[in-house]
Design a protein around this motif. Structure first.
Motif, PDB file in Angstrom:
ATOM      1  N   ALA A 137       0.831  -1.205   0.000  1.00 19.93           N
ATOM      2  CA  ALA A 137       0.000   0.000   0.000  1.00 19.93           C
ATOM      3  C   ALA A 137       0.867   1.257   0.000  1.00 19.93           C
ATOM      4  O   ALA A 137       0.574   2.231  -0.713  1.00 19.93           O
ATOM      5  CB  ALA A 137      -0.927  -0.005   1.208  1.00 19.93           C
ATOM      6  N   LEU A 138       1.937   1.261   0.783  1.00 18.21           N
ATOM      7  CA  LEU A 138       2.833   2.417   0.809  1.00 18.21           C
ATOM      8  C   LEU A 138       3.533   2.610  -0.533  1.00 18.21           C
ATOM      9  O   LEU A 138       3.732   3.746  -0.977  1.00 18.21           O
ATOM     10  CB  LEU A 138       3.875   2.246   1.921  1.00 18.21           C
ATOM     11  N   SER A 139       3.885   1.510  -1.172  1.00 19.85           N
ATOM     12  CA  SER A 139       4.542   1.607  -2.480  1.00 19.85           C
ATOM     13  C   SER A 139       3.614   2.247  -3.504  1.00 19.85           C
ATOM     14  O   SER A 139       3.997   3.159  -4.235  1.00 19.85           O
ATOM     15  CB  SER A 139       4.974   0.216  -2.950  1.00 19.85           C
ATOM     16  N   LEU A 140       2.375   1.766  -3.572  1.00 16.84           N
ATOM     17  CA  LEU A 140       1.414   2.311  -4.536  1.00 16.84           C
ATOM     18  C   LEU A 140       1.067   3.756  -4.214  1.00 16.84           C
ATOM     19  O   LEU A 140       0.889   4.576  -5.116  1.00 16.84           O
ATOM     20  CB  LEU A 140       0.157   1.447  -4.553  1.00 16.84           C
ATOM     21  N   ASP A 141       0.960   4.074  -2.933  1.00 21.75           N
ATOM     22  CA  ASP A 141       0.636   5.450  -2.551  1.00 21.75           C
ATOM     23  C   ASP A 141       1.770   6.405  -2.908  1.00 21.75           C
ATOM     24  O   ASP A 141       1.529   7.534  -3.339  1.00 21.75           O
ATOM     25  CB  ASP A 141       0.348   5.522  -1.051  1.00 21.75           C
ATOM     26  N   GLU A 189      -6.615  -0.256   1.199  1.00 20.68           N
ATOM     27  CA  GLU A 189      -6.914  -0.971   2.429  1.00 20.68           C
ATOM     28  C   GLU A 189      -5.681  -1.760   2.862  1.00 20.68           C
ATOM     29  O   GLU A 189      -4.917  -2.249   2.022  1.00 20.68           O
ATOM     30  CB  GLU A 189      -8.096  -1.914   2.229  1.00 20.68           C
ATOM     31  N   VAL A 190      -5.502  -1.864   4.174  1.00 21.16           N
ATOM     32  CA  VAL A 190      -4.386  -2.638   4.725  1.00 21.16           C
ATOM     33  C   VAL A 190      -4.938  -3.593   5.764  1.00 21.16           C
ATOM     34  O   VAL A 190      -5.997  -3.358   6.365  1.00 21.16           O
ATOM     35  CB  VAL A 190      -3.309  -1.725   5.355  1.00 21.16           C
ATOM     36  N   LEU A 191      -4.226  -4.661   6.004  1.00 25.33           N
ATOM     37  CA  LEU A 191      -4.677  -5.708   6.912  1.00 25.33           C
ATOM     38  C   LEU A 191      -4.102  -5.504   8.302  1.00 25.33           C
ATOM     39  O   LEU A 191      -2.884  -5.557   8.488  1.00 25.33           O
ATOM     40  CB  LEU A 191      -4.261  -7.084   6.382  1.00 25.33           C
ATOM     41  N   GLY A 192      -4.979  -5.247   9.262  1.00 23.20           N
ATOM     42  CA  GLY A 192      -4.592  -5.249  10.672  1.00 23.20           C
ATOM     43  C   GLY A 192      -3.462  -4.324  11.048  1.00 23.20           C
ATOM     44  O   GLY A 192      -2.684  -4.642  11.954  1.00 23.20           O
ATOM     45  N   ALA A 193      -3.342  -3.168  10.402  1.00 20.75           N
ATOM     46  CA  ALA A 193      -2.226  -2.259  10.717  1.00 20.75           C
ATOM     47  C   ALA A 193      -2.303  -1.758  12.151  1.00 20.75           C
ATOM     48  O   ALA A 193      -1.272  -1.552  12.813  1.00 20.75           O
ATOM     49  CB  ALA A 193      -2.229  -1.081   9.747  1.00 20.75           C
ATOM     50  N   ALA A 204      -5.214   0.991  -8.986  1.00 14.84           N
ATOM     51  CA  ALA A 204      -4.232   0.461  -8.052  1.00 14.84           C
ATOM     52  C   ALA A 204      -4.881  -0.022  -6.760  1.00 14.84           C
ATOM     53  O   ALA A 204      -4.387  -0.965  -6.133  1.00 14.84           O
ATOM     54  CB  ALA A 204      -3.189   1.538  -7.737  1.00 14.84           C
ATOM     55  N   SER A 205      -5.983   0.601  -6.351  1.00 14.18           N
ATOM     56  CA  SER A 205      -6.656   0.169  -5.127  1.00 14.18           C
ATOM     57  C   SER A 205      -7.209  -1.253  -5.276  1.00 14.18           C
ATOM     58  O   SER A 205      -7.234  -2.019  -4.305  1.00 14.18           O
ATOM     59  CB  SER A 205      -7.776   1.141  -4.772  1.00 14.18           C
ATOM     60  N   GLN A 206      -7.634  -1.616  -6.472  1.00 15.26           N
ATOM     61  CA  GLN A 206      -8.122  -2.970  -6.708  1.00 15.26           C
ATOM     62  C   GLN A 206      -6.981  -3.981  -6.640  1.00 15.26           C
ATOM     63  O   GLN A 206      -7.154  -5.097  -6.135  1.00 15.26           O
ATOM     64  CB  GLN A 206      -8.817  -3.055  -8.076  1.00 15.26           C
TER      65      GLN A 206
END
Length: 377
Positions: free
Chosen positions: A132-136, A152-156, A293-295
């Motif tokens: 997610a950080l890479s795409l952002d 979206e991220v898992l359990g951050a 990218a979100s998909q």
């Protein structure tokens, strides 16, 4: 029905782009100018346009040169788009490969179950955050974009507070989380969670290195734009076209509305083509309407959740002889040979057997369901 909805979404996406709006406004103003100029020159009878415009040969040379410039611009933009699409999916695949190998290596671990569980859960969260950080980072290279993809991220929020603070406050978040994963792997080699042989374990480090290299290769598309001199020349040519077309259309059209229409169409197509190319200078941005990218991030999270569900699965077994899915044949040497069958028929039969087994065993628990419910947008 679904096809109509998808087409409508695509049309709405095109009509709301900055390139479409700007091109439409400029073309409409140019068309109005052409219609007004036609009225003054042809209807009122001033007859001054023919004395101001260049010869037809000069105008053809200008349009040919402008078309070549825009053709090169469009080809360059399409090349960046195809490269960006490849980097986005390759980046996600590399991070998934990293998580998959690390979780698979834990199957032979003799460490306490609590330590293995903590390691696997931490790896999944860090990999999700890292992608997610890479795409952002790729979509907001200048740090000024407001309309951005939300990943979206898992359990951050389940990571320790110190880790969350470091990630949020860091100026180089991708590299920081990358280093966290490497340190996590090394630390768990020491604790005995990862006991796989060293030559095999290095595979995970190679996967991480490939992912980081892919990320930095993608950065050239997000941070390195077309040279300003070329952009400036293209803008000057388009302005000259917007000014010159109304004069030329007066000589080649036979009415006020036809002068407006052809001027509008010519100007709109050229400006819109250039506007789309400008948006594709950074295909990762949401404004470009090129890559979702979100998909890609959502699909990676689904793959990571599947890893958690499959980590304790029984090994795949092979049973010789008759099976519900077919008869095992033997070759001339007596070695069992798998039968040929249609994939679709096999999938249908396997789905039926899976449903029957599920009914016999009752509802199965999903270890990753709680993690999925704690997804952060």
């Amino acid at each position: 029905m679904a096809t109509r909805c998808s087409r409508r979404i695509m049309v709405d996406a095109v009509l709301t782009t900055r390139a479409f709006k700007m091109s439409f406004i400029i073309a409409f103003v140019t068309g109005l100018f052409s219609g007004g100029l036609y009225y003054v020159d042809q209807i009122v009878g001033l007859k001054i346009v023919e004395q101001l415009v260049p010869t037809e040969t000069v105008w053809q040379v200008f349009l040919t040169f402008l078309s070549l410039v825009l053709a090169f611009r469009t080809a360059h933009a399409l090349s960046r788009f195809t490269d960006a699409a490849m980097y986005v999916h390759k980046l996600s695949a590399c991070w998934f490969d990293t998580a998959s190998t690390l979780i698979a290596f834990c199957r032979v671990s003799k460490a306490p179950a609590e330590q293995i569980e903590a390691f696997q859960q931490t790896v999944v969260r860090l990999v999700s955050i890292l992608n997610a950080l890479s795409l952002d980072s790729l979509q907001d290279s200048e740090g000024k974009s407001k309309n951005k993809h939300r990943f979206e991220v898992l359990g951050a929020q389940e990571l320790d507070a110190d880790t969350q603070t470091k990630i949020v406050q860091s100026d180089h978040r991708v590299e920081l989380v990358f280093q966290m994963i490497q340190q996590l792997v090394v630390d768990n080699i020491e604790t005995g969670v990862l006991t796989i042989q060293a030559p095999i374990l290095t595979r995970s480090f190679q996967d991480m290195a490939d992912a980081l290299l892919t990320y930095h290769e993608a950065r050239k598309l997000a941070f390195e734009r077309l040279p300003f001199a070329y952009i400036f020349i293209t803008a000057i040519l388009l302005l000259a076209e917007a000014i010159g077309v109304p004069f030329m259309m007066i000589l080649y059209t036979k009415g006020l509305w036809s002068s407006f229409f052809f001027t509008f169409c010519c100007t709109f197509l050229l400006w819109f083509m250039n506007g789309v190319s400008d948006d594709l200078d950074n295909p990762f941005r949401r404004e470009s309407r090129a890559l979702d990218a979100s998909q890609v991030q959502h699909e990676l999270n689904g793959h990571l959740l599947q890893l958690l569900e499959q980590r304790h699965a029984a090994p795949v077994t092979y049973t010789a002889g008759p099976t519900p899915l077919g008869q095992v044949a033997t070759g001339s040497s007596g070695v069992p040979r798998p039968p040929r069958a249609s994939f679709h028929s096999w999938a249908a039969r396997a789905s039926t057997l899976s449903e029957e087994a599920r009914e016999d065993k009752g509802p199965a628990s999903a270890p990753a369901d709680a993690l999925f419910n704690r997804v952060d947008p």
